[in-house]
Write a protein that holds these residues in place. Structure first.
Motif, PDB file in Angstrom:
ATOM      1  N   SER A  66       0.859  -1.183   0.000  1.00  9.27           N
ATOM      2  CA  SER A  66       0.000   0.000   0.000  1.00  9.27           C
ATOM      3  C   SER A  66       0.899   1.238   0.000  1.00  9.27           C
ATOM      4  CB  SER A  66      -0.914  -0.004   1.227  1.00  9.27           C
ATOM      5  OG  SER A  66      -1.714   1.164   1.264  1.00  9.27           O
ATOM      6  N   LEU A  67       0.726   2.104  -1.022  1.00  6.65           N
ATOM      7  CA  LEU A  67       1.604   3.268  -1.199  1.00  6.65           C
ATOM      8  C   LEU A  67       0.777   4.548  -1.275  1.00  6.65           C
ATOM      9  CD1 LEU A  67       3.813   1.787  -4.086  1.00  6.65           C
ATOM     10  CD2 LEU A  67       4.188   1.546  -1.641  1.00  6.65           C
ATOM     11  N   ARG A  68       1.338   5.620  -0.733  1.00  9.71           N
ATOM     12  CA  ARG A  68       0.729   6.956  -0.837  1.00  9.71           C
ATOM     13  C   ARG A  68       1.846   7.968  -0.946  1.00  9.71           C
ATOM     14  NH1 ARG A  68      -3.621  10.462   0.491  1.00  9.71           N
ATOM     15  NH2 ARG A  68      -2.904  12.345   1.546  1.00  9.71           N
ATOM     16  N   PHE A  69       1.727   8.874  -1.939  1.00 13.09           N
ATOM     17  CA  PHE A  69       2.760   9.895  -2.124  1.00 13.09           C
ATOM     18  C   PHE A  69       2.177  11.084  -2.883  1.00 13.09           C
ATOM     19  CE2 PHE A  69       2.987   6.885  -5.609  1.00 13.09           C
ATOM     20  CZ  PHE A  69       3.047   7.675  -6.736  1.00 13.09           C
ATOM     21  N   VAL A 104      -6.232  17.267  -5.183  1.00 10.19           N
ATOM     22  CA  VAL A 104      -6.894  16.346  -6.116  1.00 10.19           C
ATOM     23  C   VAL A 104      -6.095  15.040  -6.058  1.00 10.19           C
ATOM     24  CG1 VAL A 104      -7.901  18.047  -7.665  1.00 10.19           C
ATOM     25  CG2 VAL A 104      -5.543  17.343  -8.012  1.00 10.19           C
ATOM     26  N   PHE A 105      -6.787  13.913  -6.137  1.00 13.51           N
ATOM     27  CA  PHE A 105      -6.106  12.639  -5.914  1.00 13.51           C
ATOM     28  C   PHE A 105      -6.613  11.585  -6.894  1.00 13.51           C
ATOM     29  CE2 PHE A 105      -9.798  12.961  -3.146  1.00 13.51           C
ATOM     30  CZ  PHE A 105     -10.481  11.796  -3.413  1.00 13.51           C
ATOM     31  N   ARG A 106      -5.852  10.487  -6.935  1.00 20.06           N
ATOM     32  CA  ARG A 106      -6.215   9.345  -7.774  1.00 20.06           C
ATOM     33  C   ARG A 106      -5.792   8.077  -7.044  1.00 20.06           C
ATOM     34  NH1 ARG A 106      -5.634   9.368 -14.344  1.00 20.06           N
ATOM     35  NH2 ARG A 106      -6.959   7.556 -14.765  1.00 20.06           N
ATOM     36  N   SER A 129      10.051  11.309  -4.244  1.00 23.62           N
ATOM     37  CA  SER A 129      11.009  11.804  -3.251  1.00 23.62           C
ATOM     38  C   SER A 129      10.672  11.344  -1.842  1.00 23.62           C
ATOM     39  CB  SER A 129      11.044  13.336  -3.293  1.00 23.62           C
ATOM     40  OG  SER A 129       9.744  13.863  -3.061  1.00 23.62           O
ATOM     41  N   PHE A 130       9.369  11.175  -1.564  1.00 21.42           N
ATOM     42  CA  PHE A 130       8.963  10.808  -0.204  1.00 21.42           C
ATOM     43  C   PHE A 130       7.628  10.072  -0.242  1.00 21.42           C
ATOM     44  CE2 PHE A 130       6.484  11.909   3.623  1.00 21.42           C
ATOM     45  CZ  PHE A 130       7.295  11.316   4.586  1.00 21.42           C
ATOM     46  N   PHE A 131       7.548   8.969   0.483  1.00 24.10           N
ATOM     47  CA  PHE A 131       6.310   8.212   0.626  1.00 24.10           C
ATOM     48  C   PHE A 131       5.666   8.555   1.967  1.00 24.10           C
ATOM     49  CE2 PHE A 131       8.330   5.503  -2.555  1.00 24.10           C
ATOM     50  CZ  PHE A 131       7.264   5.186  -3.383  1.00 24.10           C
ATOM     51  N   GLU A 132       4.433   9.028   1.919  1.00 26.13           N
ATOM     52  CA  GLU A 132       3.698   9.224   3.172  1.00 26.13           C
ATOM     53  C   GLU A 132       3.303   7.885   3.786  1.00 26.13           C
ATOM     54  OE1 GLU A 132       0.414  11.854   2.868  1.00 26.13           O
ATOM     55  OE2 GLU A 132       1.564  13.425   1.859  1.00 26.13           O
ATOM     56  N   ARG A 133       3.093   6.907   2.902  1.00 27.21           N
ATOM     57  CA  ARG A 133       2.813   5.546   3.373  1.00 27.21           C
ATOM     58  C   ARG A 133       3.412   4.558   2.384  1.00 27.21           C
ATOM     59  NH1 ARG A 133      -2.255   5.663   3.146  1.00 27.21           N
ATOM     60  NH2 ARG A 133      -2.617   4.445   1.268  1.00 27.21           N
ATOM     61  N   LYS A 134       4.165   3.610   2.902  1.00 23.94           N
ATOM     62  CA  LYS A 134       4.717   2.536   2.071  1.00 23.94           C
ATOM     63  C   LYS A 134       4.733   1.260   2.912  1.00 23.94           C
ATOM     64  CE  LYS A 134       8.480   1.387  -1.117  1.00 23.94           C
ATOM     65  NZ  LYS A 134       9.796   1.785  -1.686  1.00 23.94           N
ATOM     66  N   ASP A 135       3.632   0.546   2.876  1.00 19.08           N
ATOM     67  CA  ASP A 135       3.483  -0.683   3.652  1.00 19.08           C
ATOM     68  C   ASP A 135       3.609  -1.882   2.720  1.00 19.08           C
ATOM     69  OD1 ASP A 135       2.973   0.851   5.908  1.00 19.08           O
ATOM     70  OD2 ASP A 135       0.818   0.902   5.508  1.00 19.08           O
ATOM     71  N   GLU A 205      -0.812 -13.927  -7.522  1.00 19.93           N
ATOM     72  CA  GLU A 205      -0.927 -12.507  -7.869  1.00 19.93           C
ATOM     73  C   GLU A 205      -0.910 -11.650  -6.616  1.00 19.93           C
ATOM     74  OE1 GLU A 205      -3.159 -11.847 -12.047  1.00 19.93           O
ATOM     75  OE2 GLU A 205      -4.466 -12.254 -10.347  1.00 19.93           O
ATOM     76  N   SER A 206      -0.108 -10.611  -6.641  1.00 20.72           N
ATOM     77  CA  SER A 206      -0.005  -9.688  -5.512  1.00 20.72           C
ATOM     78  C   SER A 206      -0.884  -8.467  -5.743  1.00 20.72           C
ATOM     79  CB  SER A 206       1.452  -9.253  -5.313  1.00 20.72           C
ATOM     80  OG  SER A 206       2.278 -10.354  -5.066  1.00 20.72           O
ATOM     81  N   THR A 207      -1.412  -7.917  -4.655  1.00 17.12           N
ATOM     82  CA  THR A 207      -2.263  -6.728  -4.713  1.00 17.12           C
ATOM     83  C   THR A 207      -1.482  -5.503  -4.252  1.00 17.12           C
ATOM     84  OG1 THR A 207      -4.209  -8.088  -4.230  1.00 17.12           O
ATOM     85  CG2 THR A 207      -4.433  -5.710  -3.943  1.00 17.12           C
ATOM     86  N   VAL A 208      -1.529  -4.455  -5.059  1.00 14.47           N
ATOM     87  CA  VAL A 208      -0.841  -3.199  -4.729  1.00 14.47           C
ATOM     88  C   VAL A 208      -1.847  -2.060  -4.846  1.00 14.47           C
ATOM     89  CG1 VAL A 208       1.069  -1.657  -5.270  1.00 14.47           C
ATOM     90  CG2 VAL A 208       1.327  -4.123  -5.651  1.00 14.47           C
ATOM     91  N   THR A 209      -2.062  -1.323  -3.763  1.00 15.71           N
ATOM     92  CA  THR A 209      -2.923  -0.140  -3.789  1.00 15.71           C
ATOM     93  C   THR A 209      -2.036   1.101  -3.795  1.00 15.71           C
ATOM     94  OG1 THR A 209      -3.117  -0.137  -1.370  1.00 15.71           O
ATOM     95  CG2 THR A 209      -4.813  -1.297  -2.602  1.00 15.71           C
ATOM     96  N   ILE A 210      -2.336   2.012  -4.712  1.00 19.35           N
ATOM     97  CA  ILE A 210      -1.506   3.224  -4.899  1.00 19.35           C
ATOM     98  C   ILE A 210      -2.406   4.450  -4.817  1.00 19.35           C
ATOM     99  CG2 ILE A 210       0.185   4.343  -6.377  1.00 19.35           C
ATOM    100  CD1 ILE A 210       0.373   1.612  -7.880  1.00 19.35           C
ATOM    101  N   GLU A 211      -2.052   5.375  -3.954  1.00 18.03           N
ATOM    102  CA  GLU A 211      -2.768   6.647  -3.834  1.00 18.03           C
ATOM    103  C   GLU A 211      -1.762   7.777  -4.041  1.00 18.03           C
ATOM    104  OE1 GLU A 211      -5.384   9.305  -0.629  1.00 18.03           O
ATOM    105  OE2 GLU A 211      -4.766   7.251  -0.144  1.00 18.03           O
ATOM    106  N   PHE A 212      -1.982   8.585  -5.075  1.00 13.32           N
ATOM    107  CA  PHE A 212      -1.109   9.730  -5.308  1.00 13.32           C
ATOM    108  C   PHE A 212      -1.985  10.972  -5.495  1.00 13.32           C
ATOM    109  CE2 PHE A 212      -1.854   7.326  -9.124  1.00 13.32           C
ATOM    110  CZ  PHE A 212      -2.115   8.240 -10.118  1.00 13.32           C
TER     111      PHE A 212
END
Length: 274
Positions: A66-69, A104-106, A129-135, A205-212
């Motif tokens: 799970s990623l957010r940046f 605005v986000f996606r 440059s920086f991940f607010e969340r990288k689990d 199959e791996s699940t990846v959630t991305i929020e940018f």
């Protein structure tokens, strides 16, 4: 004297024969130390009743991330992620976007083959440059997989036994009871097969959630928010007025009755005054 000499010679011969016939300890030890060659498993021949060694089950790992940046360009970031998805033979399952007070986000949910999981994470991490969340998590489900496989195998063997018994059954009551048991076992087999397939799909199959997201300028955020509030207030006032008029129309009989009563009461008070 002659007899004594013959007796001595006779016993000497007997003792010599006994020494040649008895093996010594070293000979006995050397014979017992001989080892037979170990038997090897063969598909046929004398060793066909030996069971083959069970195959080693590959380790089953479920990987998720799970990623957010923050980004300066939503569209450019999305294109880079889409390229990484295609290069790693993945699929975008969910693609949603929106806007709040200051950004605005996606949001994306991606499925990627587990063997390409690390390559995909590295590809989309470039330029961030920086991940607010990288689990990133890995769950070992090998034991659960072995347990399900073993239970499924045992259920299938049990089903085969019941089918063999069914062929030999003669009474209708016995046939019905056996068929009932077979139906129950088949339902359990289907349930175990479903659990096993679900587990295998999560492993493969791996699940990846991305929020940018992109931050909106403060003035733009206030302007958009103020205009939105005005439009919301206008719509709210209109709907409130509509509701009020509809409520008045719905109670018109009571209004008429109230007016009639008020008229007669007022008329009566006038008569008393006169």
């Amino acid at each position: 004297m002659r007899y004594i000499f013959f007796l001595f010679l006779f016993f000497s011969v007997l003792s010599g024969c006994s020494k040649h016939e008895a093996p010594n300890e070293d000979q006995a030890i050397s014979i017992s130390a001989v080892k037979l060659p170990a038997k090897k498993y063969e598909s046929g021949g004398a060793d066909k009743n030996l069971e083959a060694p069970s195959p080693k089950i590959e380790q089953k790992i479920i990987k998720e991330a799970s990623l957010r940046f923050e980004t300066n360009d939503l569209e450019d970031t999305f294109n880079k992620i889409k390229t990484a998805v295609t290069a790693n033979k993945g699929n975008i399952l969910i693609d949603s976007e929106g806007k709040d007070y200051n950004s605005v986000f996606r949001n994306l949910t991606v499925k990627v083959p587990s063997q390409n999981f690390d390559n995909f994470i590295n590809a989309i991490s470039k330029g961030v440059s920086f991940f607010e969340r990288k689990d990133i998590s890995s769950e070992d489900v090998t034991e659960e997989y072995i347990d399900l496989t073993s239970r499924l195998k045992n259920k299938r063997k049990l089903e085969e036994r019941y089918l063999q018994i069914l062929q030999k059954a003669t009474k209708i009551s016995e046939i019905l009871e056996i068929e009932k048991q077979i139906s129950i076992i088949r339902e359990e087999i289907e349930a175990k097969e479903g659990q096993l397939k679900y587990l295998e799909s999560r492993v493969s199959e791996s699940t990846v959630t991305i929020e940018f997201y992109k931050t909106i300028a403060e003035k733009e955020g206030i302007k958009i928010s103020y205009g939105s509030k005005i439009w919301t207030a206008i719509k709210s006032g209109f709907f409130s007025l509509s509701d009020f008029l509809i409520s008045i129309i719905s109670i018109w009989p009571f209004i008429i009755l109230f007016c009639v009563l008020a008229y007669f009461i007022r008329k009566r008070f006038k008569r008393k005054k006169q």
